[in-house]
Design an enzyme around this catalytic site. Sequence first.
Site, PDB file in Angstrom:
ATOM      1  N   ASN A 121      17.630  20.330   3.532  1.00  0.00           N
ATOM      2  CA  ASN A 121      17.279  21.529   4.321  1.00  0.00           C
ATOM      3  C   ASN A 121      18.431  22.046   5.180  1.00  0.00           C
ATOM      4  O   ASN A 121      18.491  23.216   5.507  1.00  0.00           O
ATOM      5  CB  ASN A 121      16.024  21.295   5.163  1.00  0.00           C
ATOM      6  CG  ASN A 121      16.228  20.304   6.281  1.00  0.00           C
ATOM      7  OD1 ASN A 121      17.043  19.388   6.170  1.00  0.00           O
ATOM      8  ND2 ASN A 121      15.494  20.470   7.357  1.00  0.00           N
ATOM      9  N   LYS A 131      25.570  10.061   0.303  1.00  0.00           N
ATOM     10  CA  LYS A 131      24.591  10.288  -0.778  1.00  0.00           C
ATOM     11  C   LYS A 131      23.722  11.469  -0.362  1.00  0.00           C
ATOM     12  O   LYS A 131      22.778  11.328   0.404  1.00  0.00           O
ATOM     13  CB  LYS A 131      23.739   9.027  -0.929  1.00  0.00           C
ATOM     14  CG  LYS A 131      23.196   8.689  -2.287  1.00  0.00           C
ATOM     15  CD  LYS A 131      22.421   9.718  -3.033  1.00  0.00           C
ATOM     16  CE  LYS A 131      20.943   9.675  -2.808  1.00  0.00           C
ATOM     17  NZ  LYS A 131      20.288  10.951  -3.059  1.00  0.00           N
ATOM     18  N   GLU A 151       3.048  16.589   8.648  1.00  0.00           N
ATOM     19  CA  GLU A 151       4.166  17.512   8.429  1.00  0.00           C
ATOM     20  C   GLU A 151       3.995  18.208   7.081  1.00  0.00           C
ATOM     21  O   GLU A 151       3.919  17.557   6.046  1.00  0.00           O
ATOM     22  CB  GLU A 151       5.491  16.750   8.461  1.00  0.00           C
ATOM     23  CG  GLU A 151       6.677  17.690   8.414  1.00  0.00           C
ATOM     24  CD  GLU A 151       8.013  16.981   8.559  1.00  0.00           C
ATOM     25  OE1 GLU A 151       8.249  15.997   7.844  1.00  0.00           O
ATOM     26  OE2 GLU A 151       8.826  17.431   9.390  1.00  0.00           O
ATOM     27  N   GLY A 194      12.147   7.136   5.407  1.00  0.00           N
ATOM     28  CA  GLY A 194      12.919   6.495   6.480  1.00  0.00           C
ATOM     29  C   GLY A 194      12.395   5.110   6.814  1.00  0.00           C
ATOM     30  O   GLY A 194      13.165   4.185   7.099  1.00  0.00           O
ATOM     31  N   GLU A 239      16.409   9.891  11.347  1.00  0.00           N
ATOM     32  CA  GLU A 239      15.862  11.166  11.834  1.00  0.00           C
ATOM     33  C   GLU A 239      14.805  11.579  10.826  1.00  0.00           C
ATOM     34  O   GLU A 239      15.128  11.811   9.660  1.00  0.00           O
ATOM     35  CB  GLU A 239      16.941  12.249  11.875  1.00  0.00           C
ATOM     36  CG  GLU A 239      17.931  12.118  12.987  1.00  0.00           C
ATOM     37  CD  GLU A 239      17.306  12.177  14.356  1.00  0.00           C
ATOM     38  OE1 GLU A 239      16.178  12.704  14.499  1.00  0.00           O
ATOM     39  OE2 GLU A 239      17.951  11.683  15.281  1.00  0.00           O
ATOM     40  N   GLU A 255      21.349  11.645  17.328  1.00  0.00           N
ATOM     41  CA  GLU A 255      22.549  12.189  16.693  1.00  0.00           C
ATOM     42  C   GLU A 255      23.174  13.233  17.614  1.00  0.00           C
ATOM     43  O   GLU A 255      22.597  13.620  18.622  1.00  0.00           O
ATOM     44  CB  GLU A 255      22.168  12.838  15.365  1.00  0.00           C
ATOM     45  CG  GLU A 255      21.551  11.821  14.443  1.00  0.00           C
ATOM     46  CD  GLU A 255      21.591  12.252  13.008  1.00  0.00           C
ATOM     47  OE1 GLU A 255      22.427  11.714  12.271  1.00  0.00           O
ATOM     48  OE2 GLU A 255      20.797  13.118  12.631  1.00  0.00           O
ATOM     49  N   CYS A 297      13.194  20.256  10.376  1.00  0.00           N
ATOM     50  CA  CYS A 297      12.513  19.173  11.110  1.00  0.00           C
ATOM     51  C   CYS A 297      12.037  19.713  12.438  1.00  0.00           C
ATOM     52  O   CYS A 297      11.089  19.208  13.016  1.00  0.00           O
ATOM     53  CB  CYS A 297      13.443  18.018  11.428  1.00  0.00           C
ATOM     54  SG  CYS A 297      14.448  17.518  10.103  1.00  0.00           S
ATOM     55  N   GLY A 313      15.391  12.397   6.736  1.00  0.00           N
ATOM     56  CA  GLY A 313      14.443  12.730   5.670  1.00  0.00           C
ATOM     57  C   GLY A 313      13.030  12.458   6.147  1.00  0.00           C
ATOM     58  O   GLY A 313      12.774  12.447   7.353  1.00  0.00           O
ATOM     59  N   SER A 314      12.136  12.205   5.225  1.00  0.00           N
ATOM     60  CA  SER A 314      10.730  12.040   5.599  1.00  0.00           C
ATOM     61  C   SER A 314      10.502  10.702   6.317  1.00  0.00           C
ATOM     62  O   SER A 314      11.278   9.752   6.147  1.00  0.00           O
ATOM     63  CB  SER A 314       9.843  12.092   4.359  1.00  0.00           C
ATOM     64  OG  SER A 314      10.040  10.919   3.589  1.00  0.00           O
TER      65      SER A 314
HETATM   66  C1  UN1 Z   1      16.703  19.901  10.956  1.00  0.00           C
HETATM   67  O1  UN1 Z   1      15.794  20.681  10.749  1.00  0.00           O
HETATM   68  O2  UN1 Z   1      16.679  18.785  10.420  1.00  0.00           O
HETATM   69  O3  UN1 Z   1      17.817  22.636  15.926  1.00  0.00           O
HETATM   70  C2  UN1 Z   1      17.900  20.213  11.739  1.00  0.00           C
HETATM   71  C3  UN1 Z   1      17.820  23.196  14.834  1.00  0.00           C
HETATM   72  C4  UN1 Z   1      19.065  23.082  13.980  1.00  0.00           C
HETATM   73  C5  UN1 Z   1      19.071  21.782  13.246  1.00  0.00           C
HETATM   74  C6  UN1 Z   1      17.793  21.461  12.545  1.00  0.00           C
HETATM   75  N1  UN1 Z   1      20.227  23.185  14.816  1.00  0.00           N
HETATM   76  O4  UN1 Z   1      16.871  23.830  14.409  1.00  0.00           O
END
Ligand code: UN1
Length: 504
Positions: A151, A174, A382, A232, A249, A461, A283, A227-228
């Site tokens: 994404n 990867k 989600e 994870g 994450e 992160e 996310c 990822g999901s």
């Molecule tokens: C994500 O969706 O995994 O804060 C990252 C945000 C972006 C990063 C999203 N700077 O929406």
Amino acid sequence: MTMRYRNYIGGEWVDAHSGATFEDINPANEELLGLIARSDAQDADAAVEAAAKAYPAWRLTPAPKRGEILFRVGQFLLERKEELARLLTREMGKVLPEARGDVQEAIDMAFYIAGEGRRLLGYTAPVELPNKFGMAVRDSVGVAAIITPWNFPIAIPSWKIFPALIAGNTVVFKPASDTPMLAAEFVKIFEEAGLPAGVLNLVTGPGGEAGEALLHHPLVKIVSFTGSTEAGTHVAVEAAKTLKRVSLEMGGKNAVIVLDDANLDLAVEAILWSAFGTTGQRCTACSRLIVQQGIQPRLTEALVERTRALRLGDGLLPTTDVGPVINRRALEKIHAYVQIGQQEGARLLCGGDIYRDSGQGFYYLPTLFDRVQPDMRIAQEEIFGPVLSIIAVKDLSQAVEVNNRVAYGLSSSIFTQDVNAAFRAMRDLTTGIVYVNHGTTGAEIQFPFGGTRGTGNGHREAGQTALDIFTEWKAIYVDYSGRLQRAQIDTGAFGETSVSGQAG
Ligand code: UN1
């Protein structure tokens, strides 16, 4: 001509050892973009070995020199921003302005982290004994396996690769099998910037084959995964068997809270952007709107009108507001959730179906539900698509309680003009990121990024916290007294003897 993309191992572009490939498809029109190396455990192992071989020399390369290479990467990214953004839209589907933003986030990260080459700050503190010195320094860890989603095909890899490299680790990257081309272009830039062979390696292919090998290889010391939550959790369990450090994450179920006193027009703009930007596939996307009853009718009406007006299409076209979702599987998952929502008794206000007018490509109509109860599956799980659930509440306390009562904790947001309410929300919303009078997306790279509960495992992160994932702390004590000085001991059986006679 179909492009052919290879792995990058030990400074060489190589096919998977089996010669196998898989297809990379443009989600906007199902056009074949390229044939990609389909790696298995043997390819992953070769990449880990190349990274392990390159590690000792990279670890001893002075950090400011490592930083110079990363500054060059940042410069090349800046020069190629448009070209990369166009490829990103074709491979992943997000609209071009957002694709540019994705590349920009990588540029920001490159420059921010390259500067760490002259910081990577440790600290000193006073020590208990005379003629003794104490300091804490950061050391590298070893080979990092970096497993990233589709994404944010360049931003998320950049959050992981730049901090890993500045700290002196070497990397096996990867990427998701939906976005390997952009990953390869990113790696090429490091090569052109002069990164030594083996310091960054790329293996492409489905996670089940190459990814699994990375989780088990004894020379991999860190796994950084986005990822999901399901995947994870599997990463954490498998990597624990060889005591790897794991940074995760994962999912989100982020909410915007709108109180009665909010600026309505601002809230509408922000909710649309957070919920339907990137076609809901962030996310950080807003998938719940928690609204106070007084403003609810006006807000809902405005949202329905604006949502219906959103234009679906190829993200390269300037007339497109919302691009496709990543693939057919995602389309089916989103539609299944919409049906679940209807069965649960939520009311569909608009959208709610696959959009077929374009003939080809994977499009879903931006969808709004109201009469959503906080415990319904559409309000808890989600969906990762353009579906927003509206939940009515009576006051701030109930809004906070509803916000916090999900299995995820990445981002939350509140719209209010009442400073007291805003501060209560900042204190009580239990997410890793909180916004006031702004939607749930748009985190900047100089601050910690990550979440609570099922979103993460305690790491953050970006920001300075990124360095904690990729460094090992080392405490160093230097005793220049020339005597045996014993910390914590009042008196002792061994006495205090002068060894060299040069003390003091
Ligand atoms: C994500 O969706 O995994 O804060 C990252 C945000 C972006 C990063 C999203 N700077 O929406």
